[in-house]
Design a protein around this motif. Structure first.
Motif, short mmCIF file in Angstrom:
data_model
loop_
_atom_site.label_atom_id
_atom_site.label_comp_id
_atom_site.label_asym_id
_atom_site.label_seq_id
_atom_site.Cartn_x
_atom_site.Cartn_y
_atom_site.Cartn_z
N ALA A 168 -51.44 -58.33 -112.82
CA ALA A 168 -51.65 -59.68 -112.59
C ALA A 168 -50.34 -60.22 -111.78
CB ALA A 168 -51.44 -60.57 -113.70
N LEU A 169 -50.96 -60.73 -110.66
CA LEU A 169 -50.03 -61.33 -109.66
C LEU A 169 -49.09 -62.76 -109.62
CD1 LEU A 169 -52.34 -60.35 -106.72
CD2 LEU A 169 -50.41 -59.11 -107.13
N LYS A 170 -47.90 -62.44 -109.49
CA LYS A 170 -47.09 -63.75 -109.59
C LYS A 170 -46.25 -63.86 -108.52
CE LYS A 170 -43.49 -60.92 -111.95
NZ LYS A 170 -42.60 -60.71 -113.19
N ASP A 171 -45.44 -65.14 -108.37
CA ASP A 171 -44.90 -65.18 -107.48
C ASP A 171 -43.12 -65.88 -107.78
OD1 ASP A 171 -46.64 -65.21 -104.90
OD2 ASP A 171 -47.37 -66.92 -105.93
N ASN A 172 -42.35 -65.75 -106.67
CA ASN A 172 -40.93 -65.92 -106.86
C ASN A 172 -40.17 -65.18 -107.94
OD1 ASN A 172 -41.52 -68.22 -105.06
ND2 ASN A 172 -42.45 -69.37 -106.69
#
Length: 220
Positions: A168-172
């Motif tokens: 699962a892709l996330k940011d920051n």
């Protein structure tokens, strides 16, 4: 292998992960070209990192072939999708089919591709525990089906293709260790930052033999 003077075409650069790939490549003395239907979706700061912005339809093999030829691409990154939409879609399949067909055309037989798929596609399984993985897989069933068909499109050019299957892709939350794992078993985590995926891809592209495989990635 150095990335100096290499040309990379990014298909899907207006998406979150495609943008991260663009930014990561800008640090590698690489000539970057992006191929998209709506250039206005690219921030001016990101456009400034590109040698060219080529307008076209990623579902159309002729458009993709012309973009590969125009950019004189050594590598192409396919990062297409529908953002957070989990409904039925053939975007990944159709763009994959178009690129794979283009890669077989005269003059493009040496182009190497990085295809960004997903953990949970094809034979891989999302394993979390307490049945949560099964619920996630059901929620994402249309996305995973589209990714599976996308991957299948590259069967005839598999020796020139790296298929990347991030969790699962996330940011920051970038800057963490990236690990490869067996996608049929439980991984060390269920998330990975987009910037970490992009950095990993750029690193792989500096290696003489990075294609011809499928890799599941996550943060440690």
């Amino acid at each position: 292998m150095s990335m100096n003077n290499k040309s990379v075409l990014i298909i899907g650069a207006t998406g979150a992960l495609g943008t991260q790939c663009l930014r990561a490549l800008s640090k590698a003395s690489t000539e970057i070209h992006v191929f998209c239907r709506t250039p206005s979706k690219l921030a001016d700061t990101d456009k400034a990192l590109c040698k060219s912005v080529i307008v076209g339809n990623a579902r159309n093999a002729q458009d993709v072939e012309e973009a590969l030829a125009e950019s004189k691409a050594d590598f192409v990154i396919l990062a297409t999708g529908n953002g957070t939409d989990v409904g039925k879609s053939d975007t990944r399949e159709k763009t994959g089919t178009a690129l794979a067909k283009a890669m077989k055309q005269p003059g493009l037989e040496k182009v190497k591709a990085v295809v960004i798929s997903s953990h949970g596609a094809a034979e891989t399984k999302i394993i979390v525990g307490f049945g949560i993985g099964m619920m996630i897989a059901y929620h994402l069933k249309h996305v995973m089906s589209d990714h599976t068909l996308q991957e299948a499109a590259f069967a005839t050019v598999a020796d020139r293709t790296l298929i990347v299957r991030p969790t699962a892709l996330k940011d920051n939350k970038g800057g963490n260790k990236v690990v490869e794992f067996d996608g049929t078993k439980k991984g060390p985590s269920i998330e990975i930052d987009r910037s970490d995926v992009a950095a990993w891809i750029c690193n792989q592209m500096t290696k003489p033999k990075f294609v011809g495989r499928k890799v599941c990635l996550t943060n440690a």
